[in-house]
Design a protein around this motif. Structure first.
Motif, PDB file in Angstrom:
ATOM      1  N   VAL A 163       0.827  -1.282   0.041  1.00 14.57           N
ATOM      2  CA  VAL A 163      -0.065   0.012  -0.067  1.00 14.57           C
ATOM      3  C   VAL A 163       1.001   1.229  -0.047  1.00 14.57           C
ATOM      4  CG1 VAL A 163      -1.633   1.504   1.254  1.00 14.57           C
ATOM      5  CG2 VAL A 163      -2.031  -0.908   1.052  1.00 14.57           C
ATOM      6  N   ALA A 164       1.904   1.171   1.019  1.00 14.72           N
ATOM      7  CA  ALA A 164       2.742   2.281   0.816  1.00 14.72           C
ATOM      8  C   ALA A 164       3.453   2.553  -0.455  1.00 14.72           C
ATOM      9  CB  ALA A 164       3.893   2.192   2.042  1.00 14.72           C
ATOM     10  N   ALA A 165       4.172   1.471  -0.785  1.00 13.76           N
ATOM     11  CA  ALA A 165       4.574   1.809  -2.304  1.00 13.76           C
ATOM     12  C   ALA A 165       3.660   2.107  -3.299  1.00 13.76           C
ATOM     13  CB  ALA A 165       5.390   0.333  -2.551  1.00 13.76           C
ATOM     14  N   GLY A 166       2.652   1.567  -3.613  1.00  5.08           N
ATOM     15  CA  GLY A 166       1.391   2.114  -4.579  1.00  5.08           C
ATOM     16  C   GLY A 166       1.456   3.608  -4.410  1.00  5.08           C
ATOM     17  N   ALA A 167       1.127   3.777  -3.085  1.00  5.28           N
ATOM     18  CA  ALA A 167       0.822   5.245  -2.902  1.00  5.28           C
ATOM     19  C   ALA A 167       1.941   6.181  -3.051  1.00  5.28           C
ATOM     20  CB  ALA A 167       0.456   5.533  -1.333  1.00  5.28           C
ATOM     21  N   ALA A 168       3.115   5.744  -3.047  1.00  6.17           N
ATOM     22  CA  ALA A 168       3.994   6.694  -3.041  1.00  6.17           C
ATOM     23  C   ALA A 168       4.696   6.714  -4.435  1.00  6.17           C
ATOM     24  CB  ALA A 168       5.382   6.007  -2.474  1.00  6.17           C
ATOM     25  N   VAL A 169       4.359   5.846  -5.370  1.00  4.86           N
ATOM     26  CA  VAL A 169       4.443   5.699  -6.731  1.00  4.86           C
ATOM     27  C   VAL A 169       3.562   6.562  -7.405  1.00  4.86           C
ATOM     28  CG1 VAL A 169       4.486   4.458  -8.937  1.00  4.86           C
ATOM     29  CG2 VAL A 169       5.672   3.568  -6.912  1.00  4.86           C
ATOM     30  N   TYR A 170       2.236   6.444  -6.963  1.00  5.90           N
ATOM     31  CA  TYR A 170       1.113   7.503  -7.512  1.00  5.90           C
ATOM     32  C   TYR A 170       1.200   8.707  -7.445  1.00  5.90           C
ATOM     33  CZ  TYR A 170      -3.641   9.117  -8.301  1.00  5.90           C
ATOM     34  OH  TYR A 170      -5.028   9.609  -8.770  1.00  5.90           O
ATOM     35  N   PHE A 171       1.541   9.282  -6.182  1.00  5.80           N
ATOM     36  CA  PHE A 171       1.699  10.626  -5.596  1.00  5.80           C
ATOM     37  C   PHE A 171       2.898  11.167  -6.119  1.00  5.80           C
ATOM     38  CE2 PHE A 171      -1.521   9.443  -2.770  1.00  5.80           C
ATOM     39  CZ  PHE A 171      -2.774   9.953  -3.140  1.00  5.80           C
ATOM     40  N   ALA A 172       3.860  10.328  -6.290  1.00  4.23           N
ATOM     41  CA  ALA A 172       5.052  10.917  -7.005  1.00  4.23           C
ATOM     42  C   ALA A 172       5.140  11.180  -8.385  1.00  4.23           C
ATOM     43  CB  ALA A 172       6.414   9.728  -6.628  1.00  4.23           C
ATOM     44  N   TRP A 173       4.180  10.485  -9.197  1.00  4.05           N
ATOM     45  CA  TRP A 173       4.043  10.594 -10.583  1.00  4.05           C
ATOM     46  C   TRP A 173       3.095  12.043 -10.742  1.00  4.05           C
ATOM     47  CZ3 TRP A 173       4.749   8.464 -15.555  1.00  4.05           C
ATOM     48  CH2 TRP A 173       3.934   8.845 -16.335  1.00  4.05           C
ATOM     49  N   LEU A 174       2.145  12.039  -9.877  1.00  4.97           N
ATOM     50  CA  LEU A 174       1.319  13.230 -10.090  1.00  4.97           C
ATOM     51  C   LEU A 174       2.225  14.672  -9.485  1.00  4.97           C
ATOM     52  CD1 LEU A 174      -1.933  12.425  -8.003  1.00  4.97           C
ATOM     53  CD2 LEU A 174      -1.273  12.274 -10.621  1.00  4.97           C
ATOM     54  N   ALA A 175       2.988  14.490  -8.682  1.00  6.82           N
ATOM     55  CA  ALA A 175       3.762  15.738  -8.228  1.00  6.82           C
ATOM     56  C   ALA A 175       4.869  15.852  -9.395  1.00  6.82           C
ATOM     57  CB  ALA A 175       4.755  15.263  -6.989  1.00  6.82           C
ATOM     58  N   ALA A 176       5.578  14.961  -9.954  1.00  7.59           N
ATOM     59  CA  ALA A 176       6.319  15.333 -11.092  1.00  7.59           C
ATOM     60  C   ALA A 176       5.730  15.852 -12.351  1.00  7.59           C
ATOM     61  CB  ALA A 176       6.910  13.864 -11.492  1.00  7.59           C
ATOM     62  N   PHE A 177       4.414  15.753 -12.411  1.00  9.32           N
ATOM     63  CA  PHE A 177       3.660  16.217 -13.685  1.00  9.32           C
ATOM     64  C   PHE A 177       3.098  17.526 -13.129  1.00  9.32           C
ATOM     65  CE2 PHE A 177       5.090  12.356 -15.190  1.00  9.32           C
ATOM     66  CZ  PHE A 177       5.130  12.346 -16.967  1.00  9.32           C
ATOM     67  N   GLY A 178       3.373  18.286 -12.130  1.00 13.22           N
ATOM     68  CA  GLY A 178       2.687  19.503 -11.680  1.00 13.22           C
ATOM     69  C   GLY A 178       1.524  19.340 -10.807  1.00 13.22           C
ATOM     70  N   MET A 179       1.128  18.370 -10.160  1.00 12.32           N
ATOM     71  CA  MET A 179      -0.135  18.768  -9.411  1.00 12.32           C
ATOM     72  C   MET A 179       0.688  18.890  -7.816  1.00 12.32           C
ATOM     73  SD  MET A 179      -3.173  15.603  -8.738  1.00 12.32           S
ATOM     74  CE  MET A 179      -3.549  15.480 -10.650  1.00 12.32           C
ATOM     75  N   ARG A 180      -0.317  19.933  -7.416  1.00  9.69           N
ATOM     76  CA  ARG A 180       0.224  20.537  -6.131  1.00  9.69           C
ATOM     77  C   ARG A 180      -1.217  20.406  -5.117  1.00  9.69           C
ATOM     78  NH1 ARG A 180       4.067  19.310  -7.986  1.00  9.69           N
ATOM     79  NH2 ARG A 180       5.951  20.499  -8.190  1.00  9.69           N
ATOM     80  N   LEU A 181      -0.978  20.332  -3.808  1.00  4.08           N
ATOM     81  CA  LEU A 181      -2.088  20.274  -2.853  1.00  4.08           C
ATOM     82  C   LEU A 181      -2.819  21.495  -3.009  1.00  4.08           C
ATOM     83  CD1 LEU A 181      -3.647  18.748  -0.478  1.00  4.08           C
ATOM     84  CD2 LEU A 181      -1.945  19.998   1.030  1.00  4.08           C
ATOM     85  N   ARG A 182      -2.300  22.748  -3.293  1.00  2.94           N
ATOM     86  CA  ARG A 182      -3.099  23.994  -3.225  1.00  2.94           C
ATOM     87  C   ARG A 182      -3.984  23.710  -4.559  1.00  2.94           C
ATOM     88  NH1 ARG A 182       1.935  25.265  -5.430  1.00  2.94           N
ATOM     89  NH2 ARG A 182       1.906  25.825  -7.874  1.00  2.94           N
ATOM     90  N   HIS A 183      -3.869  23.077  -5.274  1.00  3.01           N
ATOM     91  CA  HIS A 183      -4.855  22.952  -6.606  1.00  3.01           C
ATOM     92  C   HIS A 183      -6.314  22.397  -5.935  1.00  3.01           C
ATOM     93  CE1 HIS A 183      -1.115  22.505  -9.458  1.00  3.01           C
ATOM     94  NE2 HIS A 183      -1.451  23.702  -9.188  1.00  3.01           N
ATOM     95  N   PHE A 184      -6.151  22.032  -4.782  1.00  2.00           N
ATOM     96  CA  PHE A 184      -7.542  21.349  -4.156  1.00  2.00           C
ATOM     97  C   PHE A 184      -8.099  22.002  -3.281  1.00  2.00           C
ATOM     98  CE2 PHE A 184      -5.494  18.042  -6.396  1.00  2.00           C
ATOM     99  CZ  PHE A 184      -6.326  17.429  -7.168  1.00  2.00           C
TER     100      PHE A 184
END
Length: 544
Positions: free
Chosen positions: A519-540
């Motif tokens: 679960v930790a690895a899946g979440a880390a990969v998923y959110f790392a991808w989103l961060a690398a492509f410009g998604m930030r917490l402030r957008h929500f």
């Protein structure tokens, strides 16, 4: 449509933005402060996560002690009937009708008017549900036959389920009053207490399973007593918090009260429209009772896993946006209303898509880690995994329904979701008849998922057609970010996870360690991808 206004909602009343909280002056408005939706959603998510985790612990205990035998089947049906009605009445139609009316009174009315509404609603709700509960307890065997006709082939199983139902049905009255209290607290942005309350149900059932089982000739009866105890505990827990806000009602039935009449008018169609997914799940139970022994339990265990992300993400977001949307509708702030709906859609997709994929990839390991103990067999795991994957297909649709339906209910439109619900219900029955023969119980789960997509699609299309749902800029980029993150996460989980049969021989701690790591690895990969492509917490960030 025409909306009846509270008696004191004249132009000389303070604007909603000037009102802050419950005040001593009975002639002033009592609207709560607006809060951050992301922060409120996080509070509800954390509390819901705690409740769901305790629910899984509860199910582990039940699976270990009772497996998928007759006692477990009887309890699941006896609990599902009042629990279904709870979702239909208390958390479904009542909540969706009551919160918009209460928000309007709080935004435009005075404290005295709000108190009168609460007194009348509490008294009327108690009177109606007390009568329904009494009639249901008398008609318990017939109710069981209606909801699980397959049990009629086994008189002892039917009688046991009826005995359990007489114990569990009063839960409907108690939990509906709890939902009334929770809806009031939510309207005043007190989300933590209602979200924590379900933990008490899980604790009660765990305690009953472990402590009361030896006291009964039929051990599963202990679970029915646990449900009854939980209903009283949950209601008692919320009372002090209502009193602290000065909103504790003095129940007195008053069906002539204008607010009660409006709630009843809104509830009538909402009884069906807002809870189509629950009706579909109940139909699964009816048909599953006609299939091989254990089918009801396989569907139950797989549904429980789907309920975890649905509750933590979908229901949490739906909970916080309903009072916020209701306030924006009362203030006639259409632009903010549309922006909140768009925010809700993005948020549930952000979390729902990877959750559905993870459930599919890790179906057997999840079921083994949670339920493969005691009486739960390897065949039970295999069968439950089939229905879990089918339910996972519809997880995103279940979540979308939770955030799209408030777009209608906040505007006090309950007729449109009814029409959509009828279409989805008919479609579900057709899918059931088509899929039950080749896929058995998994076909029932897949039919529910497909009808949920139809339901969500029609709700979204109608909101868009009415100009209520306005997609904000950036959806194309957002879709690419989410789909890319899901693809990378799914491949990572598939590559990292050992063959599921290896999990059967592991200890509980080894299973837990592996699952936590995945679960930790899946979440880390998923959110790392989103961060690398410009998604930030402030957008929500979004203010309610």
């Amino acid at each position: 449509m025409d909306h009846e206004q509270p008696p004191e909602s004249r132009d000389d009343k303070p604007a909603a933005s000037d009102a802050t909280s419950v005040v001593a002056d009975d002639d002033r408005a009592v609207a709560p402060k607006a809060g951050g939706l992301m922060r409120s959603g996080l509070v509800v998510s954390v509390m819901t996560m705690l409740s769901r985790v305790m629910g899984l612990v509860r199910d582990v205990v039940i699976a270990t002690l009772f497996g998928a035998g007759d006692g477990a089947d009887a309890f699941f049906v006896a609990f599902k009937i009042p629990n279904f009605l709870r979702r239909l009445f208390a958390e479904g139609a009542f909540n969706q009708a009551f919160v918009p009316v209460l928000s309007e009174y709080a935004t435009r009315g005075s404290k005295r008017e709000v108190k009168e509404l609460l007194d009348a609603v509490a008294g009327s709700l108690t009177a109606v549900l007390a009568l329904i509960t009494a009639l249901a307890m008398l008609a318990a065997p017939w109710l069981v036959w209606v909801f699980a006709p397959g049990f009629g082939r086994d008189p002892e199983k039917l009688a046991l389920t009826a005995d359990m139902l007489r114990l569990t049905f009063p839960y409907l009255l108690l939990i509906s009053l709890t939902a009334f209290a929770g809806s009031t607290l939510n309207t005043w942005n007190r989300f933590a207490v209602p979200a924590f309350t379900p933990v008490l149900l899980n604790l009660s059932l765990i305690g009953a399973a472990l402590l009361l089982t030896p006291l009964f000739d039929e051990p599963a009866l202990a679970l029915a007593w646990g449900v009854l105890i939980a209903g009283g505990a949950q209601l008692a827990f919320q009372v002090p918090f209502l009193a602290r806000l000065g909103l504790l009602p003095r129940p007195w039935p008053d069906f002539a009260h204008s607010g009660v009449r409006r709630i009843l008018r809104l509830m009538a169609p909402a009884l069906f429209g807002v809870s189509v997914s629950q009706i579909n799940l109940l139909l699964d139970t009816v048909l599953a009772s006609l299939l091989a022994a254990g089918s009801v339990s396989w569907l139950y265990y797989s549904d429980r896993l789907v309920e975890l992300p649905l509750g933590v993400f979908g229901i949490a977001i739906g909970t916080v946006i309903l009072p916020a949307l209701s306030r924006r509708h009362a203030e006639q702030s259409g632009e903010h209303f549309a922006a909140m709906l768009d925010w809700a859609l993005r948020t549930v997709l952000l979390l729902g898509l990877p959750a559905a994929l993870a459930l599919s990839v890790l179906a057997e390991p999840l079921l083994i880690s949670l339920f493969h103990y005691g009486a739960m067999t390897e065949r039970d795991i295999t069968m439950a995994a089939m229905s879990l994957r089918a339910y996972a297909v519809g997880l995103v649709a279940f979540m979308l329904i939770k955030v799209l339906a408030p777009g209608f209910f906040a505007r006090q439109d309950t007729k449109t979701p009814v029409k959509v619900g009828i279409v989805a219900m008919v479609a579900n029955m057709v899918f059931n008849l088509i899929l039950i023969w080749p896929l058995a119980h998994a076909g029932l789960a897949l039919a529910t998922a497909l009808s949920a997509f139809l339901n969500a699609g029609l709700l979204g299309w109608l909101l868009k057609k009415q100009g209520v749902l306005v997609f904000q800029p950036g959806w194309g980029r957002y879709a690419v970010q989410l789909l890319g993150g899901c693809a990378v996460m799914g491949l990572g989980l598939w590559w990292l996870a050992p063959d599921w049969q290896a999990w059967l021989g592991w200890s509980v701690w080894t299973r837990a360690a592996w699952m936590a790591g995945l679960v930790a690895a899946g979440a880390a990969v998923y959110f790392a991808w989103l961060a690398a492509f410009g998604m930030r917490l402030r957008h929500f960030r979004m203010t309610g």
